[in-house]
Design a protein around this motif. Structure first.
Motif, short mmCIF file in Angstrom:
data_model
loop_
_atom_site.label_atom_id
_atom_site.label_comp_id
_atom_site.label_asym_id
_atom_site.label_seq_id
_atom_site.Cartn_x
_atom_site.Cartn_y
_atom_site.Cartn_z
N THR A 153 1.03 -1.29 -0.04
CA THR A 153 -0.06 0.04 0.04
C THR A 153 1.03 1.44 0.12
N CYS A 154 0.03 2.48 -0.10
CA CYS A 154 1.00 3.65 -0.04
C CYS A 154 1.23 4.23 1.06
N ASN A 155 0.55 3.40 1.88
CA ASN A 155 1.20 3.58 3.38
C ASN A 155 2.41 3.04 3.74
N SER A 156 3.51 3.81 3.59
CA SER A 156 4.66 2.74 3.81
C SER A 156 5.56 3.59 4.98
N LEU A 157 5.06 4.05 5.98
CA LEU A 157 6.05 4.72 6.93
C LEU A 157 6.94 3.98 7.71
N VAL A 158 6.40 2.70 7.99
CA VAL A 158 7.37 1.73 8.66
C VAL A 158 8.66 1.47 7.68
N TYR A 159 8.61 1.58 6.54
CA TYR A 159 9.71 1.24 5.64
C TYR A 159 10.47 2.39 5.51
N VAL A 160 9.98 3.71 5.45
CA VAL A 160 10.51 4.95 5.47
C VAL A 160 11.51 5.00 6.62
#
Length: 280
Positions: A153-160
């Motif tokens: 998904t476009c919710n990628s804060l954990v990866y950022v």
């Protein structure tokens, strides 16, 4: 360098053209998903698997017209774009799809919008990295397990945030844990571990991305007599493993050389990379 283009909702436009408004739901809410793919020797690798995963993601996100995005739809648009960008026979592809409607949390429509990007690659096959990766475990933020966990998904804060940790500690990659403290995946790939002559990878119900290359490698391993276990994996196994390698659609397999003071081999990863490149 050739002027680059993207496909924006079916139209080929310059890559530097401003196309999104502040009301875009992908920007505002992360309301969308993306897919990374590999164009190799003039064709899309594993097109059916990619289109199947994209359609499943659209269906879960309740976007309209999800069934129209089949392998033909994807191939036609990628072929048009790589030709326009003059990438040659090999390219990295990214499809970003978002809910193209106004509204706050409750959207006014569930219409799908998309952006397709293509960038040139030099390699005409999956290439195993010469130097093994150095990794560590990122545990400042864990990944939740839910119905969306297997999607990109476009919710990628954990990866950022994992990427910031990676850069700060001069690492090549990091392992992400799920909210139960078990192995989930790496920052950009699925993870495989060789231990006691068996090949392990986190099960999908552990919250990892349902990667296309993960699916391909699992099938290759079983076809070539490797015992493979999809399981809940304690991160302590990294201290005892014989090999660790990472997989994604763009790079194939990348082997890991070290974790803390532990050093790994690359026998199984090299074997599977050869089998991967032999696929037609």
């Amino acid at each position: 360098m050739n002027k680059q283009f993207i496909n924006f909702n079916g139209d080929i436009v310059p890559a530097d053209q401003q196309i999104l408004t502040v009301a875009n739901r992908g920007f505002r809410y992360g309301d969308g998903l993306f897919e990374s793919m590999r164009w190799m020797k003039g064709e899309l690798k594993f097109a059916e698997l990619h289109s199947e995963r994209i359609r499943k993601g659209f269906k879960l996100l309740k976007m309209d017209s999800w069934s129209h995005v089949d392998s033909w739809f994807i191939r036609e648009r990628i072929e048009e774009l790589v030709r326009r960008n003059k990438t040659g026979p090999d390219a990295r592809i990214r499809l970003t799809a978002y809910r193209d409607g106004e509204g706050l949390y409750s959207p006014c429509s569930n219409k799908m919008g998309f952006i397709l990007e293509a960038s040139q690659l030099k390699e005409s096959s999956y290439t195993l990295n010469d130097k093994g990766l150095m990794i560590d475990v990122y545990d400042e933020l864990t990944k939740p397990i839910n119905v969306l966990s297997n999607l990109k998904t476009c919710n990628s804060l954990v990866y950022v945030l994992a990427g910031i940790f990676k850069n700060k500690n001069s690492l090549d990659e990091v392992i992400i844990l799920n909210n139960n403290g078990f192995l989930c995946e790496s920052m950009s790939s699925n993870a495989f571990i060789v231990y006691d002559r068996k090949l392990y990878t986190p099960a999908l119900n552990e919250g990892c991305i349902a990667g296309v290359m993960r699916q391909v490698i699992i099938k290759l391993a079983k076809e070539n007599g490797l015992e493979l276990v999809e399981a809940q994996i304690n991160p302590d196994i990294l201290n005892e493993a014989d090999e660790v390698f990472l997989t994604n659609a763009a790079k194939g397999i990348q082997w890991v050389m070290g974790y803390n003071n532990k050093r790994y081999f690359n026998e199984v990863s090299r074997f599977l990379q050869e089998k991967l490149n032999s696929l037609r």
